[in-house]
Design a protein around this motif. Structure first.
Motif, PDB file in Angstrom:
ATOM      1  N   ARG A   1       3.402   7.480 -13.458  1.00 55.67           N
ATOM      2  CA  ARG A   1       2.642   7.374 -12.208  1.00 55.67           C
ATOM      3  C   ARG A   1       1.356   6.600 -12.495  1.00 55.67           C
TER       4      ARG A   1
ATOM      5  N   GLN B   1       3.716   0.650  -6.051  1.00 53.92           N
ATOM      6  CA  GLN B   1       3.745   1.941  -6.725  1.00 53.92           C
ATOM      7  C   GLN B   1       3.359   3.058  -5.760  1.00 53.92           C
ATOM      8  N   PRO B   2       3.856   4.281  -6.004  1.00 51.27           N
ATOM      9  CA  PRO B   2       3.422   5.411  -5.170  1.00 51.27           C
ATOM     10  C   PRO B   2       1.907   5.593  -5.229  1.00 51.27           C
TER      11      PRO B   2
ATOM     12  N   THR C   1      -5.664   5.305  -6.483  1.00 55.56           N
ATOM     13  CA  THR C   1      -5.288   4.173  -5.628  1.00 55.56           C
ATOM     14  C   THR C   1      -6.422   3.777  -4.703  1.00 55.56           C
TER      15      THR C   1
ATOM     16  N   TRP D   1       3.264   2.276   4.770  1.00 55.50           N
ATOM     17  CA  TRP D   1       4.446   2.558   3.961  1.00 55.50           C
ATOM     18  C   TRP D   1       4.493   3.989   3.465  1.00 55.50           C
ATOM     19  N   ASN D   2       3.332   4.524   3.091  1.00 58.53           N
ATOM     20  CA  ASN D   2       3.297   5.825   2.420  1.00 58.53           C
ATOM     21  C   ASN D   2       2.885   6.986   3.311  1.00 58.53           C
TER      22      ASN D   2
END
Length: 243
Positions: free
Chosen positions: A31, A44-45, A50, A125-126
């Motif tokens: 991660r 990436q998640p 982030t 997206w998340n």
């Protein structure tokens, strides 16, 4: 005996440090956005760092545009603009149709700083689409906004600091249109006690992890009809606002 104890203590400390390093190395591989030193990758998640990496893009326009390109986001760069010493921009982009995986912004003329565009893509997206599918049984097809660039101070007061809107480093989100035709409007639906209200609160909470500043109707009356999202840079470990 004292020397033996010292050596034993040193070995235990070294073993602990080695285990911690191995854990961080493994975490960085599995991660990468959960550790601060790995490069940002929009594919990436979302991880613990982030949001700070997105905010840091305000200091590196080239890196931000390269991230959009690698993620396959289609956009146009807008001409630089200057409206006096405090207002203007030089890194504004506008999504092309289908630019962020098909979701549209209404009005379509939205231009925003590259870091805000990258953050909106990750938010869609998340957070936005997964929450819509889970809670509402459909997807979001369009996001209604109240604009980005506006040469003004915070709250419109002449004595306030300049707003992030003055450099197009902010966007105000007013609502969502769903694939089944329904419309979700912040000012009308924020206090809904069903799935619509849960959707709005979830995407607000998720935005807090991606933007330096997230303000909603919970903040004050001036934000009763929108989410204010910006990427104000306040230093590498600067404070972040979520309300």
């Amino acid at each position: 005996m004292r020397a033996l104890r010292r050596w034993t203590t040193a070995l235990v400390v070294l073993a602990g440090l080695a285990m911690a390093a191995l854990l961080l190395w493994s975490l960085a591989r599995q991660r990468p956005q959960d550790v601060p030193w790995t490069p940002l990758d929009l594919g990436q998640p979302v991880g613990m760092f982030t949001g700070r990496k997105l905010t840091a893009l305000t200091q590196d326009r080239g890196a931000c545009l390269a991230l959009l390109d690698r993620a396959g986001i289609r956009y146009n760069r807008l001409p630089d603009r200057r409206d006096g010493p405090q207002c203007g921009y030089d890194d504004v982009v506008r999504f092309l149709p289908g630019g962020a995986r098909g979701l549209a912004y209404r009005p379509a003329s939205l231009g925003m700083s590259c870091p805000v565009a990258a953050s909106l893509a990750l938010w869609e997206w998340n957070s936005v689409q997964p929450a819509a599918r889970e809670l509402l049984g459909t997807e979001v097809v369009a996001i209604a906004h109240l604009g980005s660039y506006n040469c003004r101070r915070i709250s419109g007061r002449s004595s306030s600091d300049w707003s992030e809107h003055a450099s197009a480093n902010a966007v105000d989100i007013a609502g969502f249109r769903l694939g089944d035709g329904r419309r979700i409007i912040v000012v009308r639906d924020w206090d809904d006690d069903g799935a619509v209200g849960r959707f709005l609160h979830r995407v607000r909470d998720d935005a807090c992890g991606l933007f330096a500043t997230t303000l909603s109707p919970d903040y004050n009356a001036a934000h009763a009809d929108h989410f204010h999202l910006d990427q104000a840079y306040r230093g590498p470990m600067g404070w972040r606002a979520c309300r």
